[in-house]
Design an enzyme around this catalytic site. Structure first.
Site, mmCIF file in Angstrom:
data_model
loop_
_atom_site.group_PDB
_atom_site.id
_atom_site.type_symbol
_atom_site.label_atom_id
_atom_site.label_comp_id
_atom_site.label_asym_id
_atom_site.label_seq_id
_atom_site.Cartn_x
_atom_site.Cartn_y
_atom_site.Cartn_z
ATOM 1 N N LEU A 9 0.840 -1.194 0.000
ATOM 2 C CA LEU A 9 0.000 0.000 0.000
ATOM 3 C C LEU A 9 0.875 1.243 0.000
ATOM 4 C CD1 LEU A 9 -2.714 -0.967 2.654
ATOM 5 C CD2 LEU A 9 -2.714 -1.388 0.190
ATOM 6 N N GLU A 10 0.400 2.287 -0.651
ATOM 7 C CA GLU A 10 1.205 3.501 -0.790
ATOM 8 C C GLU A 10 1.540 4.131 0.557
ATOM 9 O OE1 GLU A 10 -1.770 7.025 -1.934
ATOM 10 O OE2 GLU A 10 -2.055 5.235 -3.166
ATOM 11 N N GLN A 11 0.703 3.892 1.566
ATOM 12 C CA GLN A 11 0.983 4.477 2.880
ATOM 13 C C GLN A 11 2.198 3.817 3.536
ATOM 14 O OE1 GLN A 11 -2.002 3.814 1.702
ATOM 15 N NE2 GLN A 11 -3.249 5.642 2.013
#
Length: 548
Positions: A328-330
């Protein structure tokens, strides 16, 4: 070593001056320094200062579920300009956040740029580089030849330009040096050293702190608790105290949206996967199941908000949750991504890296599949996912979508074929019965704004699919091609005539597997990705070689 000042949120607000550039670390409620933002907004309400601020948000600050975030600052005259990867979003029936209302009314200059680019702009600013060159965003709405990321007519075209390097076009984003960084962690010691043990991700806090500190700015850190100076493990400290000027205590800060604290999100506990609820039998589950069949054992896969987030849960039901590693980009790597507005965190992650480093993986194409949602698709295969006229708060904006799609080897877009009130049933025989279709098609002649450029993807050699409840399409040189049709669906009535542009039909048109539409488990099997098989053979050869 100097000690950091411990201030109240209202006292910390005094560190911000009129006209400052303020960078804020957050991802909706995840990592949001909401107490500090509330103090800043309270000061403005009392004194009308600080005013004319420029705020930077690689990912949205706040949600629509109790964490106001940027809305604390969305007061007349307080904000001059907002540059964000995303904005707070929620259901269409809800009152739009105050920041969206200001954007719509032209009361604030507003940009929407890819999140990964904004993180990297901080790194460039921290090292005093003039900016950064990137192919990310070319021929999309972020390109100044289209919209330049501008969200209203008030906003000037002055941040991004096209430049050539070795005969190739790149976007050049100018660095922006912040005067203040507002970040969040879990624990601070008396010297300002910060640890993130209860957080779902450190996001981009380190680079944002560097960018402010290296330009003589101020760094304000909101934390849950204080520790004795020097008592924190150096291996656990993510941000050293030399960067931190002020500490604000907020013992009740939420870990993420609607979640005070869950140790399985921050990697402090591994929960049994049996605790996850089954995905309800629905059209969305059909789409997720069909997309899941594109995946291979051992792959690294990115996915976005919406229906695509159901795929890991489908694989969990099929006892295949370990077959794929989700990124995930986070910053979460591995585990099972959470659903709805807690998306951005994972349960039982294997690793949590900072967002800027995750985007290095994503922009470089170091994964096999991207599973993403869509709102509109047009005749060129272009996708719009960020712009919904008249209800713009329903979508958060571009986020990391463009960063991800620029180099992803294979992209599977997922969504319903039509929008609006409809009556479509799953039949016992394993198919669809469309009694009343949605009044609005999502296959339009031209998308209202280009988030993904289909022609450019073909030129780059990317494979692009579109999975809906009634058919599967592929992007080919001739255009969009229907390759699979759901049982019970009439090709002409339910697909071809519901598109605003002509669709091609594959000569070997296949029927979607009826098992996708029935409630029983699919018994998903997954082949090994060819690249992983090649690496496996190399490793076998290496282990057979004589050792020293």
């Amino acid at each position: 070593m100097k000690k950091a000042h411990v201030l109240t949120a209202r006292q910390a607000a005094e560190l911000v001056s009129d006209g400052d550039v303020v960078t804020i670390s957050s991802s909706s409620a995840l990592g949001c320094p909401d107490a500090v933002l509330e103090g800043l907004g309270r000061r403005y309400g009392e004194t009308e200062s600080p005013r004319d601020l420029t705020t930077l948000h690689p990912i949205a600050a706040g949600d629509m579920w109790g964490v106001k975030g940027i809305d604390h600052l969305a007061q007349p005259g307080m904000l001059r300009r907002v540059i964000a990867g995303s904005y707070p979003s929620g259901p269409s029936s809800a009152e739009p956040p105050a920041i969206w209302q200001q954007i719509e009314q032209g009361e604030v200059e507003a940009y929407n740029f890819p999140s990964g680019i904004l993180f990297q702009m901080h790194r460039a600013a921290a090292s005093r580089q003039p900016g950064m060159y990137t192919p990310v965003g070319l021929n999309t709405f972020a390109d100044p030849r289209q919209e330049g990321g501008r969200m209203n007519e008030t906003t000037p075209r002055d941040i991004v330009e096209v430049q050539q390097v070795d005969g190739q076009d790149y976007l050049f984003f100018r660095s922006i040096a912040p005067d203040v960084a507002i970040i969040r962690a879990t624990t601070a010691d008396e010297f300002g050293n910060l640890t993130f043990e209860d957080e779902g991700s450190p996001l981009g806090a380190l680079d944002q702190a560097y960018a402010a500190h290296n330009h003589g700015g101020v760094v304000i850190a909101q934390v849950k608790r204080m520790a004795e100076g020097g008592s924190l493990s150096p291996q656990q400290v993510r941000i050293p105290g030399i960067l931190v000027d002020a500490i604000v205590l907020a013992p009740d800060q939420k870990q993420t949206t609607n979640t005070p604290y869950d140790p399985a999100i921050s990697g402090q506990l591994r929960r049994p996967l049996s605790e996850l609820d089954a995905v309800p039998h629905s059209l969305e589950k059909v789409i997720a199941r069909r997309a899941a069949r594109e995946l291979r054992n051992g792959e690294t896969v990115n996915l976005g908000f919406g229906v695509s987030a159901l795929v890991p849960h489908v694989l969990n039901e099929e006892s295949r949750s370990e077959a794929v590693t989700w990124v995930l980009e986070q910053g979460a790597v591995g585990g099972v991504p959470l659903l709805d507005f807690a998306f951005g965190c994972s349960m039982n992650p294997d690793a949590i890296v900072q967002s800027a480093d995750q985007f290095t993986l994503l922009q470089g194409g170091g994964f096999q599949h991207a599973l993403l949602s869509f709102m509109q698709i047009d005749r060129n295969g272009n996708v719009n996912v960020h712009h919904l006229p008249r209800r713009r708060h329903v979508t958060a904006g571009v986020g990391g979508f463009i960063d991800i799609t620029t180099s992803a080897p294979t992209i599977v877009f997922m969504g319903a074929f039509t929008a609006g009130r409809r009556s479509i049933e799953l039949t016992d025989a394993g198919g669809l019965e469309i009694s009343e279709d949605g009044p609005h098609t999502k296959l339009v002649d031209e998308v209202s704004s280009v988030t993904f450029n289909g022609r450019q993807a073909l030129e780059r050699g990317q494979k692009v699919m579109y999975v809906t409840e009634r058919c599967v399409l592929e992007l080919r040189e001739e255009g969009l091609v229907v390759t699979e049709l759901a049982p019970g669906v009439d090709l002409e009535r339910d697909v071809l005539s519901r598109s605003d542009f002509p669709l091609h039909v594959a000569e070997d048109l296949k029927e979607m597997d009826p098992a996708l539409f029935r409630p029983e488990l699919l018994g998903i099997t997954m082949a090994v990705h060819p690249d992983h098989e090649r690496v496996r053979r190399l490793l076998e050869t290496a282990t057979e070689a004589p050792d020293e």
